[in-house]
Motif scaffolding. Structure first.
Motif, PDB file in Angstrom:
ATOM      1  N   TRP A 276       0.783  -1.166  -0.017  1.00 13.05           N
ATOM      2  CA  TRP A 276       0.038   0.064   0.208  1.00 13.05           C
ATOM      3  C   TRP A 276       0.975   1.245   0.018  1.00 13.05           C
ATOM      4  O   TRP A 276       1.323   1.620   1.126  1.00 13.05           O
ATOM      5  N   LEU A 277       1.089   1.674  -1.215  1.00 13.76           N
ATOM      6  CA  LEU A 277       2.299   2.814  -1.629  1.00 13.76           C
ATOM      7  C   LEU A 277       1.686   3.992  -1.291  1.00 13.76           C
ATOM      8  O   LEU A 277       0.197   4.364  -1.786  1.00 13.76           O
ATOM      9  N   HIS A 278       2.361   5.271  -1.034  1.00 15.60           N
ATOM     10  CA  HIS A 278       1.915   6.684  -0.679  1.00 15.60           C
ATOM     11  C   HIS A 278       3.233   7.392  -1.201  1.00 15.60           C
ATOM     12  O   HIS A 278       4.187   7.062  -0.768  1.00 15.60           O
ATOM     13  N   ASN A 279       2.914   8.524  -2.064  1.00 13.03           N
ATOM     14  CA  ASN A 279       4.156   9.387  -2.359  1.00 13.03           C
ATOM     15  C   ASN A 279       4.034  10.560  -1.349  1.00 13.03           C
ATOM     16  O   ASN A 279       3.024  11.311  -1.279  1.00 13.03           O
ATOM     17  N   ASN A 280       4.917  10.788  -0.521  1.00  8.17           N
ATOM     18  CA  ASN A 280       4.992  11.929   0.368  1.00  8.17           C
ATOM     19  C   ASN A 280       5.461  13.132  -0.048  1.00  8.17           C
ATOM     20  O   ASN A 280       5.781  14.147   0.947  1.00  8.17           O
ATOM     21  N   GLY A 281       5.688  13.220  -1.351  1.00  4.98           N
ATOM     22  CA  GLY A 281       6.379  14.447  -1.917  1.00  4.98           C
ATOM     23  C   GLY A 281       5.234  15.590  -2.154  1.00  4.98           C
ATOM     24  O   GLY A 281       4.153  15.595  -1.593  1.00  4.98           O
ATOM     25  N   SER A 282       5.565  16.602  -2.541  1.00  6.38           N
ATOM     26  CA  SER A 282       4.932  17.674  -3.199  1.00  6.38           C
ATOM     27  C   SER A 282       3.825  17.223  -3.819  1.00  6.38           C
ATOM     28  O   SER A 282       3.915  16.589  -4.816  1.00  6.38           O
ATOM     29  N   LYS A 283       2.520  17.811  -3.602  1.00  4.80           N
ATOM     30  CA  LYS A 283       1.281  17.602  -4.311  1.00  4.80           C
ATOM     31  C   LYS A 283       1.534  18.307  -5.480  1.00  4.80           C
ATOM     32  O   LYS A 283       2.106  19.661  -5.658  1.00  4.80           O
ATOM     33  N   LEU A 284       0.495  17.947  -6.282  1.00  8.76           N
ATOM     34  CA  LEU A 284       0.147  18.713  -7.518  1.00  8.76           C
ATOM     35  C   LEU A 284      -0.424  20.091  -7.478  1.00  8.76           C
ATOM     36  O   LEU A 284      -1.566  20.018  -7.025  1.00  8.76           O
ATOM     37  N   LEU A 285      -0.024  21.169  -7.796  1.00  2.07           N
ATOM     38  CA  LEU A 285      -0.907  22.430  -8.043  1.00  2.07           C
ATOM     39  C   LEU A 285      -1.809  22.492  -8.974  1.00  2.07           C
ATOM     40  O   LEU A 285      -2.754  23.026  -8.750  1.00  2.07           O
ATOM     41  N   ASN A 286      -1.714  21.872 -10.026  1.00  3.27           N
ATOM     42  CA  ASN A 286      -2.874  21.874 -11.209  1.00  3.27           C
ATOM     43  C   ASN A 286      -3.374  20.510 -11.259  1.00  3.27           C
ATOM     44  O   ASN A 286      -2.674  19.281 -10.823  1.00  3.27           O
ATOM     45  N   GLN A 287      -4.107  20.249 -12.348  1.00  3.73           N
ATOM     46  CA  GLN A 287      -4.404  18.907 -12.397  1.00  3.73           C
ATOM     47  C   GLN A 287      -3.278  18.420 -13.403  1.00  3.73           C
ATOM     48  O   GLN A 287      -2.550  18.860 -13.988  1.00  3.73           O
TER      49      GLN A 287
ATOM     50  N   GLY B  95      17.899 -12.074 -11.387  1.00  2.00           N
ATOM     51  CA  GLY B  95      16.804 -11.650 -12.518  1.00  2.00           C
ATOM     52  C   GLY B  95      16.347 -10.072 -12.146  1.00  2.00           C
ATOM     53  O   GLY B  95      16.654  -9.603 -11.141  1.00  2.00           O
ATOM     54  N   SER B  96      15.717  -9.451 -13.208  1.00  2.00           N
ATOM     55  CA  SER B  96      15.046  -8.197 -12.796  1.00  2.00           C
ATOM     56  C   SER B  96      13.734  -8.256 -13.354  1.00  2.00           C
ATOM     57  O   SER B  96      13.432  -8.434 -14.391  1.00  2.00           O
ATOM     58  N   LEU B  97      12.722  -7.702 -12.318  1.00  3.77           N
ATOM     59  CA  LEU B  97      11.288  -7.588 -12.857  1.00  3.77           C
ATOM     60  C   LEU B  97      10.968  -5.945 -12.556  1.00  3.77           C
ATOM     61  O   LEU B  97      11.143  -5.312 -11.774  1.00  3.77           O
ATOM     62  N   GLU B  98      10.786  -5.363 -13.787  1.00  3.01           N
ATOM     63  CA  GLU B  98      10.150  -3.969 -13.988  1.00  3.01           C
ATOM     64  C   GLU B  98       8.972  -3.661 -13.990  1.00  3.01           C
ATOM     65  O   GLU B  98       8.211  -4.285 -14.876  1.00  3.01           O
ATOM     66  N   LEU B  99       8.403  -2.827 -13.113  1.00  2.00           N
ATOM     67  CA  LEU B  99       6.976  -2.703 -13.064  1.00  2.00           C
ATOM     68  C   LEU B  99       6.735  -1.146 -13.209  1.00  2.00           C
ATOM     69  O   LEU B  99       7.437  -0.432 -12.889  1.00  2.00           O
ATOM     70  N   ARG B 100       5.714  -0.787 -14.126  1.00  2.25           N
ATOM     71  CA  ARG B 100       5.348   0.240 -14.428  1.00  2.25           C
ATOM     72  C   ARG B 100       3.773   0.531 -14.004  1.00  2.25           C
ATOM     73  O   ARG B 100       2.631  -0.274 -14.568  1.00  2.25           O
ATOM     74  N   PRO B 101       3.240   1.325 -12.882  1.00  3.80           N
ATOM     75  CA  PRO B 101       2.182   1.313 -12.464  1.00  3.80           C
ATOM     76  C   PRO B 101       1.322   1.760 -13.499  1.00  3.80           C
ATOM     77  O   PRO B 101       1.518   2.474 -14.643  1.00  3.80           O
ATOM     78  N   ARG B 102      -0.084   1.814 -13.397  1.00  7.50           N
ATOM     79  CA  ARG B 102      -1.057   2.205 -14.373  1.00  7.50           C
ATOM     80  C   ARG B 102      -1.090   3.732 -14.380  1.00  7.50           C
ATOM     81  O   ARG B 102      -1.413   4.135 -15.619  1.00  7.50           O
ATOM     82  N   PHE B 103      -0.487   4.503 -13.386  1.00  9.46           N
ATOM     83  CA  PHE B 103      -0.339   5.824 -13.757  1.00  9.46           C
ATOM     84  C   PHE B 103       0.661   6.292 -12.723  1.00  9.46           C
ATOM     85  O   PHE B 103       1.164   5.815 -11.916  1.00  9.46           O
ATOM     86  N   PRO B 104       1.228   7.601 -13.175  1.00 11.39           N
ATOM     87  CA  PRO B 104       2.378   7.724 -12.197  1.00 11.39           C
ATOM     88  C   PRO B 104       1.873   8.363 -11.005  1.00 11.39           C
ATOM     89  O   PRO B 104       0.894   9.064 -10.813  1.00 11.39           O
ATOM     90  N   ILE B 105       2.782   8.002  -9.866  1.00 10.23           N
ATOM     91  CA  ILE B 105       2.380   8.188  -8.647  1.00 10.23           C
ATOM     92  C   ILE B 105       3.031   9.624  -8.149  1.00 10.23           C
ATOM     93  O   ILE B 105       4.098   9.588  -7.449  1.00 10.23           O
ATOM     94  N   PHE B 106       2.151  10.746  -8.082  1.00 12.37           N
ATOM     95  CA  PHE B 106       2.746  12.281  -7.763  1.00 12.37           C
ATOM     96  C   PHE B 106       2.441  12.149  -6.295  1.00 12.37           C
ATOM     97  O   PHE B 106       1.781  11.302  -5.542  1.00 12.37           O
ATOM     98  N   GLY B 107       2.927  13.444  -5.596  1.00 10.85           N
ATOM     99  CA  GLY B 107       2.881  13.659  -4.349  1.00 10.85           C
ATOM    100  C   GLY B 107       1.438  13.617  -3.892  1.00 10.85           C
ATOM    101  O   GLY B 107       0.324  14.342  -4.426  1.00 10.85           O
TER     102      GLY B 107
END
Length: 504
Positions: free
Chosen positions: A266-277, A334-346
């Motif tokens: 259960w991930l969360h990005n603690n960085g800066s939030k998006l100012l716009n859409q 080995g290497s497993l590379e995962l790309r989420p369905r959407f970029p995870i912004f702050g």
């Protein structure tokens, strides 16, 4: 291991004194009265604190020369942390700096009744320190959720800046003669930082590349607990990856010769939030130009040699945007590379699960002490490996053993350097039953729960021992055979019934 001694004595048949019986156990903090002050039995001759801000959490290492100034031998050294920081401390480890190979010291968490500005950990020395003697302690720990984005909201293409606040005087329960703090930043872009006045001659801090040094200070006459607030603000255009919960299951199958691993995040990005859409066009340009971003683009999993059948599933279903590269030659990772369905912004969340299979013989051996005893050695956590690091607020590890396994014990292997895990007293453990297909009694399951881990705990080794006899292995075939025989017998009996309608 100092904790669990009472539990260990009840378990019996211990294979080694360092093994911990995995019975129902939990750590309970000792409560101290409000206004508690440790006995002034020590003096810090010299203290050097190294603060590393290169990842999305704070990593601190404190090297301190401690002298016993009491007339009696002393064995308990108190480590104070501000009350608002205490619950953020993770992976605390204390060793003798001169002989780190002897292992970590026992550390116990204490709780001072409110109101109190400080909470304490107490370090128990292996043997009391004689009067006037000295010992050099190497203290390492991480501070989770201690970085604040400034500004709190930015545009999608803007750089991200984080702030960190601390005291120029390292918190200590004892007088300190000299001390200094070195702060290591991820780059040289540090637009704001506190400069001190009157603490030393010359400029403070002194800058050398991405390292800023506060001190050294002559603090022999400074009372313990004195603070001097410092705040730094620096560029960190990377995601601040936080897992509020990681659940890791490791399932052992003797019949299949397989070790199945699944991790749920259960991930969360603690960085800066998006100012716009969010703008998909702007995101595409950012990726095309390979510009830095504070969003999570992808996650990379190094898997052990021989790992097969990896999968990646989120709340919607199977995610096809993943790529697995097996080791070549096979003995390489080995290497497993995962790309989420959407970029995870702050401020954004993302939950998913990832799993794979391994050959059991790589991790399981028979113990030399008995024919029916097995030793399983697996990583405590594995997880993704990113340059910006990751922090885990809570981790639950379950080792699901074959049905019939008993006398379950475990041990965390330690080397000469920190492994990112807290001491045994900070890890809760218990054994329960887990039922799945064709089980009768259920499978013995060892559950370990801990808090405040960082990615430094990756690949720290967990050793689980258990008894499992030949007859235990036949339980499932007998169960399946008996079940099929019962079905056939029932079918024969029903088929032999005469249900036809006859004249009387």
């Amino acid at each position: 291991m100092r904790p669990f001694t009472a539990v260990t004595a009840l378990c019996g048949l211990l294979l080694s004194s360092s093994l911990v019986c995995a019975d129902a156990s939990s750590s309970s903090r000792v409560t101290l009265p409000a206004g508690f002050k440790p006995q002034q039995a020590f003096k810090n001759v010299n203290m050097v604190r190294n603060t590393n801000l290169e990842k999305g959490y704070v990593r601190e290492t404190v090297n301190v020369v401690v002298q016993n100034v009491d007339k009696q031998p002393q064995s308990d050294y108190y480590l104070p942390f501000p009350s608002d920081v205490f619950d953020k401390v993770g992976g605390l480890e204390v060793r003798d700096k001169k002989t780190p190979e002897k292992g970590r010291f026992d550390v116990e968490a204490l709780e001072v009744e409110s109101p109190s500005n400080y909470q304490y950990f107490v370090v128990h020395f292996p043997k009391p320190l004689a009067p006037s003697s000295q010992i050099t302690l190497g203290i390492s720990y991480t501070l989770l959720n201690s970085l604040t984005p400034r500004p709190a909201a930015i545009s999608q293409a803007d750089k991200q800046f984080l702030t960190y606040s601390f005291s120029a005087y390292t918190p200590s329960a004892y007088p300190t003669v000299t001390q200094k703090t070195k702060v290591r930043f991820p780059n040289t872009n540090v637009p704001d930082y506190t400069t001190t006045s009157g603490l030393k001659d010359g400029s403070d801090p002194e800058r050398q590349g991405a390292t800023y040094t506060y001190g050294p200070y002559d603090t022999a006459k400074v009372a313990p607990g004195t603070t001097y607030p410092i705040t730094v603000r620096y560029e960190f255009t990377k995601p601040v990856i936080t897992a509020s919960l990681l659940e890791r299951d490791v399932e052992v199958s003797h019949w299949g010769g397989n070790l199945a691993t699944e991790e749920r995040y259960w991930l969360h990005n603690n960085g800066s939030k998006l100012l716009n859409q969010f703008s998909r066009v702007q995101w595409t340009l950012t990726n095309y130009q390979q510009l830095p971003s504070s969003a999570v683009r992808e996650l990379k999993y190094p898997l052990k040699p021989g790992a097969v059948d990896p999968y990646f599933i989120d709340d919607i279903g199977n995610v096809s945007t993943s790529r697995y590269r097996p080791g070549n030659p096979p003995k390489r990772e080995g290497s497993l590379e995962l790309r989420p369905r959407f970029p995870i912004f702050g401020g954004w969340n993302y939950s998913f699960r990832v799993g794979w299979n391994d050959e059991l013989s790589t991790f399981l051996r028979k113990a030399a002490t008995g024919a029916d005893t097995y030793v399983l050695k697996v990583p405590f956590i594995e997880g993704f490996k990113m340059p910006e690091g990751a922090q885990y607020e809570k981790v639950v590890v379950r080792v699901i053993l074959p049905e019939g396994a008993r006398n379950v014990q475990y041990q965390i292997l330690e080397g000469s350097s920190p492994n990112g895990l807290p001491g045994p007293s900070q890890i809760q453990s218990h054994v329960s039953e887990y039922r799945t297909y064709m089980d009768t009694l259920g499978r013995a399951t060892l559950t370990l729960t801990t808090e405040n881990l960082s990615d430094e705990a990756r690949d720290s080794q967990l050793v689980v021992t258990y008894d499992y006899s030949f007859w235990d292995g036949l339980r499932k075939p007998f169960t399946i055979t008996a079940g099929l025989f019962t079905v056939f017998a029932a079918a024969w009996f029903v088929g032999s019934l005469d249900v036809s309608i006859k004249k009387r």
